[in-house]
Design a protein around this motif. Sequence first.
Motif, PDB file in Angstrom:
ATOM      1  N   PRO A 131       0.885  -1.248   0.049  1.00  0.00           N
ATOM      2  CA  PRO A 131      -0.209   0.047  -0.007  1.00  0.00           C
ATOM      3  C   PRO A 131       0.884   1.293  -0.030  1.00  0.00           C
ATOM      4  O   PRO A 131       1.801   1.321   0.812  1.00  0.00           O
ATOM      5  CB  PRO A 131      -0.714  -0.110   1.490  1.00  0.00           C
ATOM      6  CG  PRO A 131      -0.498  -1.507   1.727  1.00  0.00           C
ATOM      7  CD  PRO A 131       0.601  -1.929   1.129  1.00  0.00           C
ATOM      8  N   THR A 132       0.357   2.392  -0.739  1.00  0.00           N
ATOM      9  CA  THR A 132       1.115   3.457  -0.813  1.00  0.00           C
ATOM     10  C   THR A 132       0.651   4.354   0.646  1.00  0.00           C
ATOM     11  O   THR A 132       1.543   4.940   1.402  1.00  0.00           O
ATOM     12  CB  THR A 132       0.504   4.698  -1.790  1.00  0.00           C
ATOM     13  OG1 THR A 132       0.693   3.756  -3.212  1.00  0.00           O
ATOM     14  CG2 THR A 132       1.415   5.540  -1.846  1.00  0.00           C
ATOM     15  N   GLN A 133      -0.520   4.188   0.891  1.00  0.00           N
ATOM     16  CA  GLN A 133      -0.971   4.565   2.257  1.00  0.00           C
ATOM     17  C   GLN A 133      -1.621   3.490   2.733  1.00  0.00           C
ATOM     18  O   GLN A 133      -2.391   2.502   2.115  1.00  0.00           O
ATOM     19  CB  GLN A 133      -1.893   5.941   2.075  1.00  0.00           C
ATOM     20  CG  GLN A 133      -1.031   6.886   2.001  1.00  0.00           C
ATOM     21  CD  GLN A 133      -2.046   8.146   1.497  1.00  0.00           C
ATOM     22  OE1 GLN A 133      -3.023   8.266   1.932  1.00  0.00           O
ATOM     23  NE2 GLN A 133      -1.467   9.156   0.907  1.00  0.00           N
ATOM     24  N   GLY A 134      -2.134   3.503   4.049  1.00  0.00           N
ATOM     25  CA  GLY A 134      -2.895   2.598   4.949  1.00  0.00           C
ATOM     26  C   GLY A 134      -2.191   1.064   5.077  1.00  0.00           C
ATOM     27  O   GLY A 134      -1.081   1.019   4.942  1.00  0.00           O
ATOM     28  N   GLU A 135      -2.878   0.231   5.697  1.00  0.00           N
ATOM     29  CA  GLU A 135      -2.373  -0.881   6.198  1.00  0.00           C
ATOM     30  C   GLU A 135      -3.239  -2.249   5.825  1.00  0.00           C
ATOM     31  O   GLU A 135      -4.492  -1.916   5.866  1.00  0.00           O
ATOM     32  CB  GLU A 135      -1.885  -1.025   7.648  1.00  0.00           C
ATOM     33  CG  GLU A 135      -2.997  -0.713   8.652  1.00  0.00           C
ATOM     34  CD  GLU A 135      -2.809  -0.506   9.947  1.00  0.00           C
ATOM     35  OE1 GLU A 135      -1.466  -0.530  10.220  1.00  0.00           O
ATOM     36  OE2 GLU A 135      -3.406  -0.334  10.668  1.00  0.00           O
ATOM     37  N   ILE A 136      -2.986  -3.346   5.688  1.00  0.00           N
ATOM     38  CA  ILE A 136      -3.789  -4.810   5.564  1.00  0.00           C
ATOM     39  C   ILE A 136      -3.371  -5.425   6.815  1.00  0.00           C
ATOM     40  O   ILE A 136      -2.031  -5.782   6.961  1.00  0.00           O
ATOM     41  CB  ILE A 136      -3.319  -5.337   4.274  1.00  0.00           C
ATOM     42  CG1 ILE A 136      -3.750  -4.286   3.072  1.00  0.00           C
ATOM     43  CG2 ILE A 136      -4.420  -6.597   4.362  1.00  0.00           C
ATOM     44  CD1 ILE A 136      -3.423  -4.927   1.896  1.00  0.00           C
ATOM     45  N   LEU A 137      -4.237  -5.865   7.733  1.00  0.00           N
ATOM     46  CA  LEU A 137      -3.746  -6.570   8.863  1.00  0.00           C
ATOM     47  C   LEU A 137      -4.486  -7.997   8.932  1.00  0.00           C
ATOM     48  O   LEU A 137      -5.440  -8.154   8.148  1.00  0.00           O
ATOM     49  CB  LEU A 137      -4.395  -5.800  10.363  1.00  0.00           C
ATOM     50  CG  LEU A 137      -3.992  -4.384  10.297  1.00  0.00           C
ATOM     51  CD1 LEU A 137      -4.616  -3.981  11.548  1.00  0.00           C
ATOM     52  CD2 LEU A 137      -2.504  -4.095  10.244  1.00  0.00           C
ATOM     53  N   TYR A 138      -3.807  -8.865   9.378  1.00  0.00           N
ATOM     54  CA  TYR A 138      -4.225 -10.414   9.594  1.00  0.00           C
ATOM     55  C   TYR A 138      -4.267 -10.505  10.979  1.00  0.00           C
ATOM     56  O   TYR A 138      -3.187 -10.497  11.648  1.00  0.00           O
ATOM     57  CB  TYR A 138      -3.688 -11.214   8.643  1.00  0.00           C
ATOM     58  CG  TYR A 138      -3.952 -12.710   8.840  1.00  0.00           C
ATOM     59  CD1 TYR A 138      -5.440 -13.082   8.389  1.00  0.00           C
ATOM     60  CD2 TYR A 138      -3.653 -13.554   9.782  1.00  0.00           C
ATOM     61  CE1 TYR A 138      -6.172 -14.196   8.477  1.00  0.00           C
ATOM     62  CE2 TYR A 138      -4.380 -15.071   9.794  1.00  0.00           C
ATOM     63  CZ  TYR A 138      -5.292 -15.204   9.392  1.00  0.00           C
ATOM     64  OH  TYR A 138      -5.946 -16.560   9.608  1.00  0.00           O
ATOM     65  N   ASN A 139      -5.548 -10.630  11.636  1.00  0.00           N
ATOM     66  CA  ASN A 139      -5.754 -10.811  13.085  1.00  0.00           C
ATOM     67  C   ASN A 139      -4.891  -9.702  13.700  1.00  0.00           C
ATOM     68  O   ASN A 139      -4.128 -10.093  14.742  1.00  0.00           O
ATOM     69  CB  ASN A 139      -5.186 -12.267  13.448  1.00  0.00           C
ATOM     70  CG  ASN A 139      -6.069 -13.267  13.059  1.00  0.00           C
ATOM     71  OD1 ASN A 139      -7.459 -12.981  12.790  1.00  0.00           O
ATOM     72  ND2 ASN A 139      -5.839 -14.613  13.065  1.00  0.00           N
ATOM     73  N   GLY A 140      -4.878  -8.671  13.296  1.00  0.00           N
ATOM     74  CA  GLY A 140      -4.301  -7.419  13.997  1.00  0.00           C
ATOM     75  C   GLY A 140      -2.968  -7.163  13.786  1.00  0.00           C
ATOM     76  O   GLY A 140      -2.062  -6.087  13.895  1.00  0.00           O
ATOM     77  N   THR A 141      -1.796  -8.115  12.778  1.00  0.00           N
ATOM     78  CA  THR A 141      -0.590  -7.952  12.387  1.00  0.00           C
ATOM     79  C   THR A 141      -0.383  -7.370  10.957  1.00  0.00           C
ATOM     80  O   THR A 141      -1.414  -8.288  10.338  1.00  0.00           O
ATOM     81  CB  THR A 141       0.169  -9.103  12.746  1.00  0.00           C
ATOM     82  OG1 THR A 141      -0.083  -9.385  14.230  1.00  0.00           O
ATOM     83  CG2 THR A 141       1.681  -8.707  12.731  1.00  0.00           C
ATOM     84  N   ASP A 142       0.119  -6.612  10.682  1.00  0.00           N
ATOM     85  CA  ASP A 142       0.312  -6.027   9.223  1.00  0.00           C
ATOM     86  C   ASP A 142       1.040  -7.340   8.399  1.00  0.00           C
ATOM     87  O   ASP A 142       2.007  -7.844   9.040  1.00  0.00           O
ATOM     88  CB  ASP A 142       1.710  -4.897   9.225  1.00  0.00           C
ATOM     89  CG  ASP A 142       1.463  -4.439   7.838  1.00  0.00           C
ATOM     90  OD1 ASP A 142       1.278  -4.945   6.858  1.00  0.00           O
ATOM     91  OD2 ASP A 142       1.759  -3.157   7.913  1.00  0.00           O
ATOM     92  N   ILE A 143       0.223  -7.453   7.357  1.00  0.00           N
ATOM     93  CA  ILE A 143       0.713  -8.789   6.583  1.00  0.00           C
ATOM     94  C   ILE A 143       1.984  -8.741   6.024  1.00  0.00           C
ATOM     95  O   ILE A 143       2.782  -9.785   5.808  1.00  0.00           O
ATOM     96  CB  ILE A 143      -0.249  -8.882   5.296  1.00  0.00           C
ATOM     97  CG1 ILE A 143      -0.313  -7.983   4.443  1.00  0.00           C
ATOM     98  CG2 ILE A 143      -1.831  -9.388   5.861  1.00  0.00           C
ATOM     99  CD1 ILE A 143      -0.908  -8.292   3.130  1.00  0.00           C
ATOM    100  N   VAL A 144       2.475  -7.409   5.933  1.00  0.00           N
ATOM    101  CA  VAL A 144       3.879  -7.274   5.304  1.00  0.00           C
ATOM    102  C   VAL A 144       4.996  -7.747   6.325  1.00  0.00           C
ATOM    103  O   VAL A 144       5.893  -8.402   6.106  1.00  0.00           O
ATOM    104  CB  VAL A 144       4.064  -5.760   4.996  1.00  0.00           C
ATOM    105  CG1 VAL A 144       5.604  -5.536   4.568  1.00  0.00           C
ATOM    106  CG2 VAL A 144       3.264  -5.147   3.799  1.00  0.00           C
ATOM    107  N   LYS A 145       4.561  -7.528   7.609  1.00  0.00           N
ATOM    108  CA  LYS A 145       5.645  -7.951   8.655  1.00  0.00           C
ATOM    109  C   LYS A 145       5.396  -9.550   8.823  1.00  0.00           C
ATOM    110  O   LYS A 145       6.305 -10.221   9.192  1.00  0.00           O
ATOM    111  CB  LYS A 145       5.065  -6.985  10.144  1.00  0.00           C
ATOM    112  CG  LYS A 145       5.430  -5.671   9.983  1.00  0.00           C
ATOM    113  CD  LYS A 145       5.260  -4.937  11.361  1.00  0.00           C
ATOM    114  CE  LYS A 145       5.826  -3.800  11.259  1.00  0.00           C
ATOM    115  NZ  LYS A 145       4.965  -2.760  11.963  1.00  0.00           N
TER     116      LYS A 145
END
Lengths: 284, 379
Positions: free
Chosen positions: A52-66
């Motif tokens: 994402p250029t802005q914002g975040e995508i979370l899986y069960n509260g954790t950023d999917i990129v992390k």
Amino acid sequence: MLSINNVTHKYGNFTALENISLEFNNGLYGLLSPNGAGKTTLIKLLVTLLFPTQGEILYNGTDIVKLDSEYRNLLGYLPQDFGFYPNYTPVQFLAYVSALKGMGKKEATDKALKLLDLVSLLDVKNKKLRKFSGGMIQRLGIAQAMLNDPKILILDEPTAGLDPKEQVRFRNLIATLAKDRIVILSTHNVFDIETIAHQIIMFKDHKLLYRDTSANLTTTLNGKIFETFNEAEANDHICLTERYDSERSLWRFVCCDNYNGEAKPVVPTLEDLFLFTYHDKVEM
Amino acid sequence: MAIVGYEFKKNISFPAIWFFIGLCLFFNFLLVNSGINEYANYVASVACELGINLDNEFNERVRNLGEGLYPVQLRLDTTHVENVFQGYTTGYIAEIYIRDLSLSGMAADLMYRKYERLQYAVDQLYLSGAGNTLYFAGATHTMHSYLFGNIMGFLLIQGTILASLIMLLSLCHENVVKTEMVIYATKVGRKVNIAKPVASLVSGIIAYMILAGFTLAVFFYNNPFICIRNSSVSSGFNYIIDGLAGIRPFVTWHGFSVASYLLAYIFVSLGLVLCFGLMAYIIGLLVRNGYIGFMILALVNAALYDLPWRIFGFTVPYFASNFLPGNLVFRMVMWNFWFTDGGPFTLWAHFETVGVLISLVLLAIFSVIAWKRFTKLAI
């Protein structure tokens, strides 16, 4: 739970998705919009091919990129343009994808044979992929997506190339799979999702337009969809479809004002909503 | 590890690689059959009886060889041979280079220092008697240039091209067959591009070994080196043709026999094969297109060959640029100076070994940077 929080994605100066927020729990979600509306961009963001250029995508509260590989281990993905190795057999191809999914050899072999059976490719499991038809390749694509029994199954135009019988089989399969996992299915074919999707998600101008059940969405057009054999009558309004009925053209149109004409009111469908929503973008 | 295996299998299934290997083998077959030297073969065949040290016993045995063109020639070549390193000094070479290349400052100091160090190597070669070994007697320079210049040079070029091709094909294959998206969305994901270079570097080394194995097998079948393998490459019969300093003895930093020199050559060649593989990896990750990647690789190496001299003239940065892998390959092919003082192209000893090691370290660092960048790239 998979959450998309205020996600924007830009390609240079072009905004492909603007400030999208969505939540996914177990169930089937149909992404429905014409080509170029941002479906594939959203899917690529969900499978970490884009960020994402802005914002975040979370899986069960954790950023999917992390989460990185931990997240991708939960994914099954069939891209719109599914590539393959022409010199591989289905068994070899699935073995390779299984290895990439971190599966053991024995588990991978068993699973591959079961899936090849499920997608009716068991008879040709040792045939080179270059000899496969488009539909067979698409079925292989579906099989590879399901190899790791994914918790999140993302399918981009999965029924492209499938014959009607295969499409029905596929829809039944997906409906079953969606009971205990997130299934996100992107399509511009409303029939793929009309009857099986728990929620329909529609984009317009790169923004989220609707997110609701098919039944709720179509109620927005209640009393506004009509059919007539009179072409002139249809052309006075927003014409949706033309089909043949008793060897005559039957026109279906939307009238947004109080209609007093001779056309017969009909029950709106998801296709009506789709065509009406994108009538300036869809060629009739 | 399983992924490396799969990637390796993919590499060996590229028809383009086998086609190129086939072309190289055909060319090499013609090359190794084009330079059979009958006198050298005669020397090699009698060396088993004569020994390789040009001492009194050797002279006695040579006298007993009988008459004929080659025995007479061998007697002429080996009678009254003096140790070429006796009284040989290297300082004059530095003076010529400094004068002809107009070196000054640090470059001149380093050039002086290099030939001071070479004097020590000369003294060691004198004491070891390396100059008084047979090698191929009067055919030595021809045979040495044929093996270590032409054959090993072409093998090196072929090996570096193959390593680059394999790496680029491997990296860009997924883009060509459109499997990138499926692969990068799996658990291994983009880390497949850690497995790919490992598999490709191994494939590149194996490809070089196949080429070298076949080519050298045919070469040694035609030219039996077995009895002269322990001769020194610094034999008095060998020499360097130096455009500035004239013809001079073939001095290496360490005493090399023909066999150990060949092995060292292969090791450094393998190092350069790895360097080119890594260069292709970096470029491949950046451009993700095999054809464009190969063009860029060729252009970068061509530019780095010529530009430093045009920019810096004969100063330290220019000489440092000769540590670059491409320049080591070009210098190798054109001048055949490996393991020697490197002539006017370097200010430092062991330029080829140091160059390969520095290049490997730098390319490994750049590879990590390119990979890190790739992990953030939009697919």
